[in-house]
Scaffold this active site. Structure first.
Site, PDB file in Angstrom:
ATOM      1  N   ASP A   1      17.700  33.605  23.885  1.00 50.49           N
ATOM      2  CA  ASP A   1      18.703  32.733  23.262  1.00 50.49           C
ATOM      3  C   ASP A   1      18.100  31.962  22.087  1.00 50.49           C
ATOM      4  O   ASP A   1      18.745  31.769  21.059  1.00 50.49           O
ATOM      5  CB  ASP A   1      19.245  31.741  24.290  1.00 50.49           C
TER       6      ASP A   1
ATOM      7  N   HIS B   1      20.453  30.096  31.028  1.00 53.75           N
ATOM      8  CA  HIS B   1      20.654  31.279  30.188  1.00 53.75           C
ATOM      9  C   HIS B   1      22.103  31.707  30.444  1.00 53.75           C
ATOM     10  O   HIS B   1      22.389  32.569  31.256  1.00 53.75           O
ATOM     11  CB  HIS B   1      19.677  32.392  30.586  1.00 53.75           C
TER      12      HIS B   1
END
Length: 301
Positions: free
Chosen positions: A131, A158
């Site tokens: 990410d 996440h």
């Protein structure tokens, strides 16, 4: 992941274990046929016993995420898979570092930690390493600056509750507002929201278009493996157990951590602003609630 690690020359031996033995053998053969183009690496398919005394065990097995499904929707499907994998891994590689990639990665890393009985330093999730790279890529596109020269993090789950650390994001020591006023001048009031939403939804878009993510996550895993095997003491936003840092306890989530040969050496508490800290704590709450529901369901079943 195996290809990325082989291509970088990080491992001398890679063993692929899969419930689909034919697929594992096919993958090992395909990778092995590139032997003359990379550093010597033995790649083979095998059983758990063939992974004996591994330095790192990377767990990617799990039910695939379908279009419209969140990562947290996969908990109960993948809980059972972890229960079948982790005891076998521990049996044959009791001194290994466990790197969990299966989703929802934060919850499954916590479950792996509990099942394995390993110290927290040796149970790691891929966290928000990918990410963070997505975030840097999107900022690099906006500012037309090399992604490697943008310093920032995505932290927390996440998944949908992850946070962007705008307050500590900088380019050449300049915070985003200052950099934009000096060199960009195209940052409207929605830019932060839009980029953050794009990062959060990136996997959903890829899954909708091609079924699953493959390449960038493999590079993220390779980066973590590299930091461990080379004892780099690199700071990566891996998923790790929080024990009071950021006012959060007893949950795994992605936060900046020093990663080296022993696994996680330390968690680095970045100076988040009040809004970001609150959002990070809410992210932890979301993960805890999902974990508790999964555990209750597992006990009842």
């Amino acid at each position: 992941t195996a290809f990325a690690i082989m291509d970088e020359g990080l491992a001398s031996e890679i063993v692929i274990v899969d419930i689909n033995k034919d697929k594992a053998e096919g993958e090992a053969m395909d990778l092995s046929h590139g032997a003359s183009f990379v550093k010597p690496t033995v790649i083979k398919a095998g059983e758990y016993k063939d992974t004996s005394n591994s330095d790192i065990v990377i767990i990617t097995a799990g039910a695939p995420q379908k279009p419209g499904e969140t990562r947290l929707d996969l908990i109960n499907k993948n809980y059972k898979i972890m229960n079948s994998i982790v005891p076998e891994v521990v049996k044959y590689s009791p001194n290994s570092i466990l790197l969990v990639v299966s989703n929802p990665v934060d919850v499954l890393t916590y479950i792996t930690y509990k099942i394995s009985g390993f110290p927290k330093e040796r149970v790691i999730g891929s966290g928000t390493v990918l990410d963070t790279s997505r975030f840097k890529y999107m900022l690099s596109n906006h500012f037309n600056v090399d992604a490697r020269n943008i310093h920032t993090y995505i932290m927390g789950e996440h998944g949908d509750s992850e946070i962007a650390t705008w307050s500590i994001t900088n380019i050449a020591g300049l915070d985003i507002a200052e950099y934009c006023s000096r060199y960009c001048n195209k940052c409207d009031g929605n830019i932060r929201y839009n980029i953050h939403e794009e990062v959060k939804n990136a996997a959903y878009e890829i899954i909708k278009k091609k079924g699953a993510t493959y390449y960038a996550v493999a590079l993220a895993i390779r980066r973590i493996v590299e930091a461990i095997l080379r004892d780099e003491n690199s700071i990566l936003t891996i998923s790790t157990l929080l024990e009071g840092q950021y006012g959060i306890k007893d949950i795994y989530m992605g936060v900046p951590s020093i990663v080296g040969a022993a696994g996680i050496k330390n968690i680095v508490e970045s100076p988040l602003d009040k809004e970001e800290l609150t959002a990070l704590q809410e992210s932890a709450k979301t993960l805890k609630e999902s974990l508790e529901k999964a555990l209750i369901k597992e006990i009842k079943s």
